[in-house]
Design a protein around this motif. Sequence first.
Motif: not given
Lengths: 253, 228, 265
Positions: C262, C254, C230, C222, C256-260, C227-228
């Motif tokens: 998954k 992958d 995908a 980021k 998520n939107e918070e960069g965690q 941005k994080y």
Amino acid sequence: MKNILTIAKNTFKETIRDKILYGIFAFALLFLLSTIFFGSISLGEDVKVVKDFGLAGIYAFSIIITVFLGTSLIYKEIEKRTLYVILSKPVTIIQFLLGKFFGLFASVSLNILLMTIVHLAVVYFKGGGFDYLSLWSILLLIFEIALFISIAILFSTFSTPLAGAIYSIILLYIGHSLGLLLDYVKNSGALAKFFANVVYYILPNLEKFNIRNSVVHGIHPTGSDIIYPILYSSLYSIILLWLAATSLKKQEI
Amino acid sequence: MINITKLSKTYSKDKIVEDLSLTINKGQIFGFLGPNGAGKTTTMKMLVGLSTPSCGIIEINNSSINKNKELIGYMPEDPYFYDHLTAKEFLTFMQELFKNKTKDIQNILKLVGLEKAMHQKIQEFSKGMKQRLGLAQAIINDPQYLFLDEPLDGLDPIGRREFKEIFLNLKKEGKTIFFNSHVLSDVEEICDQIGIINKGKLIYSGDVKTFCGKKSLEDAFVEKLINK
Amino acid sequence: MKQIYLSLVVAFLFLGIVSTQYLSDQQRAKADYVEPMVLRPDLVKAVDLGLHNAAADLMWLGAIQYFGGRNDNGYPKMVDYLNFSSDLDPKFSYPYAFGSLVLPTIGQTNQGLALVDKAIKNKVDDWRVSYYAATTYLFEKNDKEMALKMFDLAASTPSAPDNIKRIAANFGSNKDKRSQTLDIWKGIYDNTKDEVIKERAKKYIIHFQLLDFLSLAADEYKKKYGKYPANEDELVTGKILKATPEDPFGFHYDFNEEGQPKARL
């Protein structure tokens, strides 16, 4: 009294020099040392496995020694007529039997103590510290063996060593299953229960001497756990030895 | 003195010994003879208290057997001992069973010719050596009365001579010896009195020389048995 | 000369013995695999001369050997082995604990937890039983309530090591869930000599450390690209990582939107 000690001393000498004893003892040592290996493949339960197998091994081997030496004890004296040599001296049959009993008891106890020392060393080596709780179990074992020796001596006054060994082993299994017998008749009629109770109280209950399973889990035996079995063994042995004396006397006539 | 009155022994209807009466004076060597199975050993067992008579009385020194065990010595036929003990250990064992003072073990072993075998294990003994040890344990307590069952059995001629000398010496010391045998030449040599038992019954007791007459003991014995 | 002939004959006979044994073993190995029979506890109790503990231990050693053997069947007898040990020696705590953590890995989660109930009923005082049970409830059954109960039980066991007590006591109260779960597994790893359990714990530790690592890598991405990413492949193409890291459970990730991270199902 002195006669009993004399005969005991000599019985001890005779039995302790028996080559069979050395053979059995060697096997016992091998087994006790091998428990180290069994412990190491137990996924971290080393000390428990070593303790359990050690106590079980000491038990099994002391029974084997007792059967081998005890069932031929009196039989040999009758066969070889050494019995007659002794009884022609100022010795009574009771003194003779008590002497044989204490002599054999001393031999087997010595072996038990030696095995115990090896066991304690193995447990210590495995990181279990000094297993002082197992000593209570060994104390009760010694009294169980005293009772078992009396059984073997009784049989050896009238059967051959082989038959006596078979009877003794059968009695050994029965002695450990008496509790199960009572459980078995829990839901039966009054007659079955009565019969089972009679059998339970007459035959020797060897489970009473078994505190192996709790001692390994660190559970201290209570006073009555220790005192009652010792009393039981002493009284029962006296009865058995008296029966053995009667059996011998009958044969003289 | 040994007094035997109407001694009998019955094993389930078999009369092994029937109505035996004998008197043996102190200081005598008494030979008890008879064919095999006549009842000699059974009689001796009763005399030393190993077997209970079916009826009859035995008195030694005018009292019953069991009170007299300190005074008697017994040597069984074909003696066996404890394999793992040495001669010395065994005799020490026997010695300790007596309250009264007993003889020195080394002297006894010397007397019976076993001095060299003192520390040898009994399982290594020959038959002759076992016989000698058998005699040794019988005299360890310096008994007044000796009961010996076939004591000369298995001994070589030298051994037999040695034993006979020991018996004669013991007689000189005032001991009474009662022994079973079927070697009649030995009996002839050392006995004063004899008793002959056949099929459980006593068929002669008395002086040896009187019994023999002009014949040898063996001839007289066989004749007596065939005639009876 | 006779000695040599004799020795040759003996050697030949011995060779014969060895080869017949070898050939018979070869034949045996080709035969179908048969599941071992686990003895009935009540029968063994009747004939073991009171040596129940030793019998339980023997069966435990048997269980270990069984678990280390052929695994194409899913170890159907494992539960029987563990039940045998606990029937003959109810206070023998390890089979309960082992079962609760390992049975779920072969698809027998409920049997594993049944063992735990048995342990509690037999008043077995070993922190590992409740701690391992808590772990299973949390990760296999997603039952936070039971997990909490079990962690409580573990924390209150007097023989539990201090770090275990701390982890167990703090369960649920720690905001950072991932470091908490990492701690839970570290607790197991550090306190066992059992190679099987250690392996399992190690996988989880690496897994959670991997998640932390991926999360940090995503933050780096980021910072660089605004941005994080995908997925993890983009971390490689974006030259943040040299290669996608290997997850011990084989997952791929992958973001998520918070960069965690998954896991890709």
